[in-house]
Design a protein around this motif. Structure first.
Motif, PDB file in Angstrom:
ATOM      1  N   PRO A 145       0.826  -1.213   0.000  1.00 31.44           N
ATOM      2  CA  PRO A 145       0.000   0.000   0.000  1.00 31.44           C
ATOM      3  C   PRO A 145       0.861   1.264   0.000  1.00 31.44           C
ATOM      4  CG  PRO A 145      -0.741  -1.537   1.678  1.00 31.44           C
ATOM      5  CD  PRO A 145       0.548  -2.075   1.138  1.00 31.44           C
ATOM      6  N   LYS A 146       0.424   2.233  -0.740  1.00 35.40           N
ATOM      7  CA  LYS A 146       1.116   3.515  -0.796  1.00 35.40           C
ATOM      8  C   LYS A 146       0.221   4.548  -0.111  1.00 35.40           C
ATOM      9  CE  LYS A 146       2.852   6.970  -4.044  1.00 35.40           C
ATOM     10  NZ  LYS A 146       2.993   7.337  -5.461  1.00 35.40           N
ATOM     11  N   VAL A 147       0.755   5.210   0.905  1.00 35.50           N
ATOM     12  CA  VAL A 147       0.017   6.234   1.645  1.00 35.50           C
ATOM     13  C   VAL A 147       0.777   7.543   1.508  1.00 35.50           C
ATOM     14  CG1 VAL A 147      -0.895   6.941   3.881  1.00 35.50           C
ATOM     15  CG2 VAL A 147      -0.827   4.508   3.276  1.00 35.50           C
ATOM     16  N   VAL A 148       0.059   8.591   1.113  1.00 39.50           N
ATOM     17  CA  VAL A 148       0.671   9.898   0.903  1.00 39.50           C
ATOM     18  C   VAL A 148      -0.052  10.936   1.752  1.00 39.50           C
ATOM     19  CG1 VAL A 148       1.133  11.696  -0.813  1.00 39.50           C
ATOM     20  CG2 VAL A 148       1.417   9.294  -1.426  1.00 39.50           C
ATOM     21  N   TYR A 149       0.737  11.793   2.393  1.00 36.85           N
ATOM     22  CA  TYR A 149       0.205  12.885   3.210  1.00 36.85           C
ATOM     23  C   TYR A 149       0.462  14.200   2.495  1.00 36.85           C
ATOM     24  CZ  TYR A 149      -0.075   9.373   6.826  1.00 36.85           C
ATOM     25  OH  TYR A 149      -0.388   8.240   7.534  1.00 36.85           O
ATOM     26  N   ALA A 150      -0.519  15.102   2.574  1.00 36.39           N
ATOM     27  CA  ALA A 150      -0.382  16.412   1.953  1.00 36.39           C
ATOM     28  C   ALA A 150      -1.102  17.441   2.813  1.00 36.39           C
ATOM     29  CB  ALA A 150      -0.986  16.399   0.556  1.00 36.39           C
ATOM     30  N   LEU A 151      -0.594  18.664   2.796  1.00 34.45           N
ATOM     31  CA  LEU A 151      -1.277  19.740   3.504  1.00 34.45           C
ATOM     32  C   LEU A 151      -2.563  20.103   2.776  1.00 34.45           C
ATOM     33  CD1 LEU A 151       1.609  22.209   4.461  1.00 34.45           C
ATOM     34  CD2 LEU A 151       0.320  20.716   5.998  1.00 34.45           C
ATOM     35  N   THR A 152      -3.595  20.380   3.533  1.00 30.83           N
ATOM     36  CA  THR A 152      -4.839  20.892   2.969  1.00 30.83           C
ATOM     37  C   THR A 152      -4.707  22.409   2.843  1.00 30.83           C
ATOM     38  OG1 THR A 152      -5.771  21.255   5.160  1.00 30.83           O
ATOM     39  CG2 THR A 152      -6.177  19.088   4.140  1.00 30.83           C
ATOM     40  N   ASP A 153      -5.721  23.054   2.294  1.00 27.39           N
ATOM     41  CA  ASP A 153      -5.713  24.515   2.250  1.00 27.39           C
ATOM     42  C   ASP A 153      -5.632  25.091   3.662  1.00 27.39           C
ATOM     43  OD1 ASP A 153      -5.815  24.545  -0.503  1.00 27.39           O
ATOM     44  OD2 ASP A 153      -7.987  24.870  -0.613  1.00 27.39           O
ATOM     45  N   LEU A 154      -6.296  24.436   4.607  1.00 26.61           N
ATOM     46  CA  LEU A 154      -6.245  24.850   6.006  1.00 26.61           C
ATOM     47  C   LEU A 154      -4.818  24.737   6.536  1.00 26.61           C
ATOM     48  CD1 LEU A 154      -8.464  25.763   7.983  1.00 26.61           C
ATOM     49  CD2 LEU A 154      -8.700  23.384   8.687  1.00 26.61           C
ATOM     50  N   GLY A 155      -4.152  23.635   6.228  1.00 29.10           N
ATOM     51  CA  GLY A 155      -2.768  23.439   6.649  1.00 29.10           C
ATOM     52  C   GLY A 155      -1.817  24.437   6.006  1.00 29.10           C
ATOM     53  N   LEU A 156      -2.043  24.728   4.726  1.00 25.99           N
ATOM     54  CA  LEU A 156      -1.208  25.725   4.038  1.00 25.99           C
ATOM     55  C   LEU A 156      -1.410  27.114   4.641  1.00 25.99           C
ATOM     56  CD1 LEU A 156      -1.626  24.516   0.354  1.00 25.99           C
ATOM     57  CD2 LEU A 156       0.513  24.595   1.666  1.00 25.99           C
ATOM     58  N   GLY A 157      -2.655  27.425   5.016  1.00 27.61           N
ATOM     59  CA  GLY A 157      -2.929  28.711   5.660  1.00 27.61           C
ATOM     60  C   GLY A 157      -2.210  28.824   6.995  1.00 27.61           C
ATOM     61  N   LEU A 158      -2.198  27.728   7.742  1.00 28.19           N
ATOM     62  CA  LEU A 158      -1.484  27.718   9.013  1.00 28.19           C
ATOM     63  C   LEU A 158       0.017  27.846   8.779  1.00 28.19           C
ATOM     64  CD1 LEU A 158      -1.701  27.472  12.062  1.00 28.19           C
ATOM     65  CD2 LEU A 158      -1.635  24.987  11.790  1.00 28.19           C
ATOM     66  N   SER A 159       0.503  27.209   7.737  1.00 30.88           N
ATOM     67  CA  SER A 159       1.913  27.318   7.389  1.00 30.88           C
ATOM     68  C   SER A 159       2.289  28.774   7.118  1.00 30.88           C
ATOM     69  CB  SER A 159       2.217  26.459   6.154  1.00 30.88           C
ATOM     70  OG  SER A 159       3.545  26.659   5.732  1.00 30.88           O
ATOM     71  N   LYS A 160       1.445  29.461   6.370  1.00 28.78           N
ATOM     72  CA  LYS A 160       1.706  30.880   6.078  1.00 28.78           C
ATOM     73  C   LYS A 160       1.679  31.717   7.346  1.00 28.78           C
ATOM     74  CE  LYS A 160      -0.018  30.658   1.379  1.00 28.78           C
ATOM     75  NZ  LYS A 160      -1.142  30.964   0.491  1.00 28.78           N
ATOM     76  N   ALA A 161       0.750  31.401   8.258  1.00 29.64           N
ATOM     77  CA  ALA A 161       0.658  32.150   9.510  1.00 29.64           C
ATOM     78  C   ALA A 161       1.919  31.966  10.344  1.00 29.64           C
ATOM     79  CB  ALA A 161      -0.575  31.697  10.304  1.00 29.64           C
ATOM     80  N   PHE A 162       2.460  30.748  10.372  1.00 24.61           N
ATOM     81  CA  PHE A 162       3.646  30.492  11.172  1.00 24.61           C
ATOM     82  C   PHE A 162       4.930  30.882  10.468  1.00 24.61           C
ATOM     83  CE2 PHE A 162       0.867  28.422  14.084  1.00 24.61           C
ATOM     84  CZ  PHE A 162       1.475  28.689  15.294  1.00 24.61           C
ATOM     85  N   CYS A 163       4.856  31.177   9.201  1.00 23.57           N
ATOM     86  CA  CYS A 163       6.025  31.676   8.482  1.00 23.57           C
ATOM     87  C   CYS A 163       6.524  32.946   9.163  1.00 23.57           C
ATOM     88  CB  CYS A 163       5.665  31.940   7.023  1.00 23.57           C
ATOM     89  SG  CYS A 163       7.050  32.501   6.028  1.00 23.57           S
ATOM     90  N   GLY A 164       5.612  33.741   9.696  1.00 25.74           N
ATOM     91  CA  GLY A 164       5.981  34.958  10.417  1.00 25.74           C
ATOM     92  C   GLY A 164       6.849  34.672  11.631  1.00 25.74           C
ATOM     93  N   VAL A 165       6.638  33.534  12.287  1.00 26.17           N
ATOM     94  CA  VAL A 165       7.451  33.166  13.443  1.00 26.17           C
ATOM     95  C   VAL A 165       8.893  32.914  13.000  1.00 26.17           C
ATOM     96  CG1 VAL A 165       7.798  31.459  15.270  1.00 26.17           C
ATOM     97  CG2 VAL A 165       5.482  32.214  14.692  1.00 26.17           C
ATOM     98  N   TRP A 166       9.063  32.203  11.889  1.00 18.94           N
ATOM     99  CA  TRP A 166      10.417  31.952  11.367  1.00 18.94           C
ATOM    100  C   TRP A 166      11.082  33.268  10.966  1.00 18.94           C
ATOM    101  CZ3 TRP A 166       7.471  27.634  11.618  1.00 18.94           C
ATOM    102  CH2 TRP A 166       8.122  26.441  11.885  1.00 18.94           C
TER     103      TRP A 166
END
Length: 129
Positions: free
Chosen positions: A79-100
């Motif tokens: 079995p092949k299982v793949v994980y990907a960010l959702t739009d919600l996850g990408l939005g959170l990523s952008k929000a935390f980009c400010g912390v970096w």
């Protein structure tokens, strides 16, 4: 300052989300998935240095439950299982980009403050005599 009426349900949600994203593994997985895109479990495990298989599984499940990642299972052998960010996850990523960005621009000040604190601590720990 305008005081808005408190919404206990929203307050609980915010506390839960802060708890979720304040977890170091969640932030690291968000960063990895942002940089690399879709990833398999083993790839995430190798990229997220120090995480156990159990913790990776628990963190991914919690992220999936909160709508931050999708888990796609392909019907192949093995079995092949793949994980990907959702739009919600990408939005959170952008929000935390400010912390970096903040950490990068304030790195020297933080390191100076830590060194000064360590020096004060060592002076306090030195017996007078």
């Amino acid at each position: 300052m305008l005081s808005l009426p408190s919404d206990p349900e929203l307050d609980r949600l915010v506390v839960e989300i802060i708890g979720r994203v304040a977890d170091k593994w969640t932030l690291l997985l968000i960063e990895i998935l942002t940089e690399r895109g879709d990833c398999r479990f083993g790839e995430l495990s190798r990229a997220c240095e120090g995480i156990s298989q159990k913790m990776l599984t628990q963190t991914l499940r919690a992220m999936e439950r909160d709508g931050l990642v999708t888990r796609t299972v392909y019907p192949v052998v093995p079995p092949k299982v793949v994980y990907a960010l959702t739009d919600l996850g990408l939005g959170l990523s952008k929000a935390f980009c400010g912390v970096w960005e903040w950490a990068e621009s304030n790195r020297e000040a933080i390191l100076r403050a830590r060194a000064q604190h360590a020096q004060r601590q060592s002076q306090q720990d030195t017996p007078a005599g």
